[in-house]
Design a protein around this motif. Structure first.
Motif: not given
Length: 727
Positions: A587, A600, A603, A616, A618
């Protein structure tokens, strides 16, 4: 003095620059004494075929029966002269000498045999004349010395020596070192030996691979040789359970020779017990305060490497370990005792008590400890094979006898092996007559098949090798004189701390055992009794191991970026690195230093294995036109364990740049369009003017022609009118 003269014995002579070997005869005889001559006896002996291990001339003397001698009988021995030099050895004389005073204790015996002690007074008992010995040649001759020349000997261990002297003496040909041996005159029924043979094999990884098993269980493999060496002997087998585990986890992929080897092992009638997995040292674990020993009880990462649930469940193994049936665990050994430990000898009395409860679920166990662990074993003195330390039962292996038999078990050469067996016999003389002595061979992955068989059977007395023979005897109260190995105790504590941290880290895996089981196996192999035997070697191995564990726990982390953002809504790229050979689930936690920025908080990420980075995105939304901020990013496992260090990314947001850019680009577009329009108009005006100019010149001429034509037509029309008027 009368000696039995031997006839020439066959000699294998290897010649340089020759393709083969040529056997030549070498005469090696004993001169006759003044008494009546004895009949000659031919005793041909084949030369050894292995490559010489020492340069120069080697002389050895091996009494028959491993040195056992009955006073009043002839002395029979084998004299071996081996020339490993590149030049021949001239003729000479071998002088046989015997000490008339027995050696006082085991230390004196050891010092005599290894040459570290001063030579006692020796008396000549005969001479042997030798002929020329060619380069790389070997000669063996049986020597018989009459009882009258040996003389009466009381029970004891007597020094025996063979000394070569060249004829004539030459400085260019140095004499070989005198060969030392011993005569053992029994003082009653000899002691019998129960020999424990460790069956171990060190892999390059966690478990023996299919390739390693193929080599080890081949006809000439090390494990095959060990099994051949103990077959038909009374040896007690101490088996590392990682060997059967390595074979069984391969399933159908296991080499046929390995499965046959395992079946043969379990079918042997020899008594056996299991060592700790990887032959780990239980004494170090007790010194670290562990109330139960380290263990490996999960083999799923090896049985199912992919981690996928099989479509057809495998049959559940039976709970028995009867030969021919499936064992309850891949590491189980049919018929093996589990109540015996064999640790290193550096222990304290408290640690002996701790180890006594290292059986399954705290069941009782009996450790085998070397005689040097106890006060009674000082200076190599013999110790009773069954003892008690503050009420805790122990088995005691005779260290001096064990060392000698271990040396014999490794030797393929009969002459060298005979010397080690003679030393063992000499050490046994100091044990109580008729007693049962426990000997434990040293850990060794390779032994000579013939040497191992000889070491086990030489002093067994024809009896079965059963630990019960020792356990049934009355225990002697013993006092521990050694101290624990503090470096190994500290290592166990450090390894357990590392293992706990790794277990938390491993929660990022779908199957944490993929890391934790392998780490446990590596820990136990590091603590192996037969490896890293010196403090420096162990310290280096420990550092390497802990560095590897630290690297594993640093294999997953964040690789941030530091972009400049020109839009209030944009995806910020972040990369998650994974150097493990397994996919991981983590995570990603993100917090912003500016509350006006929305990002966030968490994620979920699944990072692919083997040195890959997973991108990733964001989604970030800014409620302010211009700012600079820091994003703090961390990873946690599904259970909340922090993974790797926190990382930061510095972001620069210039949201008005987007409007300015649009205005600028819009203005540029208008200007370009306007310029295009102006240019087009100008081009059209220019073209029209040109066309107009060209059209004006043409119209004047037309008008002139029209006027001329009109005038002409006017004149033509006015003439009739005039005529009419005139009329």
């Amino acid at each position: 003095m009368t000696l039995t003269q031997t006839e020439p014995a066959p000699l294998r002579r290897r010649l340089r620059r020759a393709a083969g070997a040529l056997l030549v005869a070498l005469s090696l005889g004993l001169p006759l004494g003044a008494a009546s001559p004895a009949a000659a006896a031919e005793t041909p002996t084949p030369s050894p075929t292995q490559t010489p291990q020492h340069a120069g001339v080697q002389l050895s003397l091996q009494p028959d029966a491993n040195g056992s001698y009955a006073s009043g009988a002839p002395l029979t021995a084998t004299l071996t002269l081996r020339n490993d030099a590149t030049t021949g050895l001239g003729a000479g004389t071998v002088h046989l000498e015997l000490g008339r005073t027995p050696l006082g204790d085991r230390q004196a015996v050891g010092a005599w045999l290894d040459g570290s002690g001063a030579a006692p007074a020796l008396s000549p008992i005969g001479d042997v004349s030798t002929t020329v010995l060619d380069a790389e040649g070997t000669s063996r001759t049986q020597v018989v010395v009459p009882a009258t020349d040996v003389g009466a000997l009381a029970p004891g261990v007597y020094p025996l020596q063979a000394r070569f002297q060249a004829s004539p003496a030459s400085a260019e040909e140095p004499a070989p070192v005198p060969a030392r041996s011993a005569l053992v005159v029994a003082q009653g029924a000899p002691a019998s030996v129960v020999t424990v043979v460790p069956i171990t094999a060190a892999p390059s990884g966690d478990l023996l691979s299919a390739a390693e098993l193929t080599a080890l269980t081949a006809p000439a493999g090390a494990l095959t040789a060990q099994l051949n060496g103990v077959a038909g002997t009374p040896a007690v087998l101490a088996i590392d359970p990682s060997i059967p585990a390595a074979i069984r986890v391969l399933g159908a992929g296991a080499p046929a020779t390995a499965t046959a080897w395992l079946a043969r092992l379990e079918a042997l009638p020899n008594e056996r017990f299991t060592l700790q997995f990887g032959d780990a040292d239980a004494a170090a674990q007790a010194a670290a305060g562990l109330t139960s020993p380290l263990a490996v009880d999960d083999f799923e990462p090896f049985l199912n490497p992919s981690g996928k649930t099989p479509t057809t469940p495998a049959p559940t193994p039976t709970s028995t370990t009867t030969p021919g049936q499936s064992p309850a665990s891949p590491a189980a050994i049919a018929g093996a005792r589990t109540d015996v430990l064999w640790p290193r000898g550096q222990v304290t009395a408290d640690q002996v008590a701790t180890m006594s409860h290292y059986g399954a679920s705290g069941a009782g166990t009996v450790p085998i400890l070397p005689s040097t662990t106890f006060t009674a074993g000082a200076k190599g003195a013999p110790v009773a094979s069954r003892g008690a330390v503050s009420g805790t039962s122990v088995l005691v292996s005779d260290e001096a006898v064990s060392e000698a038999l271990s040396a014999a078990a490794k030797e393929p050469d009969a002459a060298t092996r005979g010397g080690a067996l003679t030393e063992a016999n000499a050490m046994l003389w100091f044990d109580a007559p008729g007693s049962t002595v426990l000997a434990g061979l040293s850990r060794a992955d390779a032994r000579s098949e013939e040497g191992l068989s000889s070491a086990v059977t030489a002093f067994s007395g024809g009896q079965d090798g059963r630990l019960d023979r020792v356990l049934s005897s009355a225990p002697a109260e013993l006092t521990v004189s050694t101290e624990s190995a503090e470096d190994r105790a500290a290592a166990v504590s450090a390894l357990n701390e590392d293992a706990d941290r790794l277990a938390e880290f491993a929660t990022i895996l779908q199957r944490p055992a993929d890391l934790t089981v392998r780490e446990r196996i590596s820990d136990m192999r590091l603590l192996g009794v037969g490896v890293h035997t010196t403090p420096d070697d162990f310290a280096a191995a420990l550092k390497t191991h802990r560095d590897a564990t630290k690297k594993t726990m640093g294999a997953v982390g964040i690789q941030p970026s530091n972009p400049i953002l020109i839009s209030p809504k944009v995806d910020v790229p972040v990369w998650v690195r994974n150097d493990l050979p397994y996919p991981v689930r983590v995570t990603l936690h993100v917090s912003s230093s500016d509350s006006r920025i929305d990002v966030p908080a968490t994620t979920e990420v699944e990072a692919q294995p083997l040195s890959t980075t997973t991108r990733v995105r964001l989604p970030l939304e800014s409620h302010v036109a211009n700012t600079e901020l820091t994003l703090t990013m961390t990873l946690t496992s599904p259970t909340g364990v922090a993974i790797g260090p926190a990382q930061t990314a510095r972001l620069t947001i210039r949201a008005e740049w987007e409007t300015i850019g649009l205005i600028v680009f819009g203005s540029l577009g208008v200007l370009l369009i306007g310029a295009g329009i102006v240019r087009t108009i100008r081009r059209r005006k220019s073209a029209a003017a040109k066309h107009a100019a060209e059209g004006m010149e043409g119209s004047d001429e037309d008008e002139a022609e029209a006027e001329a034509q009109t005038l002409a037509e006017g004149k033509a029309g006015s003439a009739p009118a005039d005529r009419e008027t005139n009329e």
